[in-house]
Design an enzyme around this catalytic site. Structure first.
Site, short mmCIF file in Angstrom:
data_model
loop_
_atom_site.label_atom_id
_atom_site.label_comp_id
_atom_site.label_asym_id
_atom_site.label_seq_id
_atom_site.Cartn_x
_atom_site.Cartn_y
_atom_site.Cartn_z
N GLU A 106 -111.04 -40.18 -48.00
CA GLU A 106 -112.20 -40.77 -48.36
C GLU A 106 -112.53 -42.21 -47.32
O GLU A 106 -113.45 -42.17 -46.90
CB GLU A 106 -112.40 -41.45 -49.86
CG GLU A 106 -112.26 -40.36 -50.95
CD GLU A 106 -110.64 -40.23 -51.24
OE1 GLU A 106 -109.87 -40.21 -50.51
OE2 GLU A 106 -110.65 -40.13 -52.45
N CYS A 137 -110.07 -46.16 -53.10
CA CYS A 137 -111.27 -45.32 -52.57
C CYS A 137 -112.37 -45.46 -53.58
O CYS A 137 -113.47 -45.67 -52.90
CB CYS A 137 -110.97 -43.59 -52.33
SG CYS A 137 -109.49 -43.62 -51.03
#
Ligand SMILES: [Zn+2]
Length: 230
Positions: A106, A137
């Site tokens: 991510e 994330c």
């Protein structure tokens, strides 16, 4: 006092930063093809959005990014950043090769996408990722003001979309991001299971080979531990 974690082969030093490729736009998508709502998404904290063919399409691209991680000996997680029907960026998990604990799929996709768009905020963008985002994330996704996160398999160890904590359910933290989970969950999870099964097998074989090599050396002088100096 070892319990040595099985290390996937560390890539050579020539390119320490495996920059995720900024992918080209991905054709037009039949957005209308709405299909079943997955029961798996109906768990706590996750919006039970209907799983669309569009979501499956972009999740397959995230799976392709995960395959790049696997090929590099990293835990296979992949992500793509999408705006409308356009893929802005993709990224794959590569903390080992990059010597970077933040190099999750991510983060790689967010960095590449923000760079591509020339903006540290990414409103109106969706992030597709094959595994439920972790807390780090989730924080980055919120800072980037991502409109929607779509993940595949759940992560019962570090998932921050309801599995361990639900960061996005906190209204004081999250003002921008909706979450959908369970898109191609079985396939996404299987890629991870296969990776870890392969790694365990390789570890067993390496132990066996070391034991056989020790026997071949004749068993005399057994006492010395032959651990390679890290
Ligand atoms: Zn993460």
């Amino acid at each position: 006092m070892t319990g040595s974690p099985v290390q996937p082969h560390a890539p050579g030093g020539e390119s320490e930063e495996a920059h995720p490729a900024v992918t080209s736009p991905a054709g037009s998508i039949p957005v209308e093809l709405l299909v079943t709502a997955s029961a798996a998404t109906a768990q706590a904290g996750i919006q039970a959005d209907p799983v669309s063919e569009r979501d499956r399409h972009f999740m397959r691209l995230a799976q392709a990014a995960a395959e790049e991680a696997r090929a590099a000996g990293e835990v296979p997680v992949g992500a793509v950043l999408v705006r409308g029907d356009e893929v802005i960026a993709s990224g794959f998990n590569h903390p080992i090769g990059a010597h970077d604990p933040s190099a999750h799929a991510e983060m790689a996709a967010l960095r590449a996408g923000a760079h591509a768009l020339g903006n540290y905020r990414l409103p109106g963008c969706e992030l597709y990722v094959t595994l439920e985002p972790c807390l780090m994330c989730a924080g980055a996704i919120m800072h980037a003001r991502i409109a929607r996160v779509v993940f595949g398999a759940r992560d019962p160890k570090t998932g921050a979309c309801g599995s361990v904590v639900d960061a996005f359910a906190n209204d004081q933290l999250n003002h921008h991001t909706s979450v959908s989970g369970g898109v191609l969950a079985d396939e996404c999870g299987e890629a991870l299971r296969a990776f870890f099964a392969d790694r365990r097998r390789a570890s067993r074989e390496a132990r066996r080979a070391r034991a056989q090599a020790g026997q071949a050396q004749g068993g005399a002088g057994v006492a010395g531990p032959d651990e390679p100096a890290g």
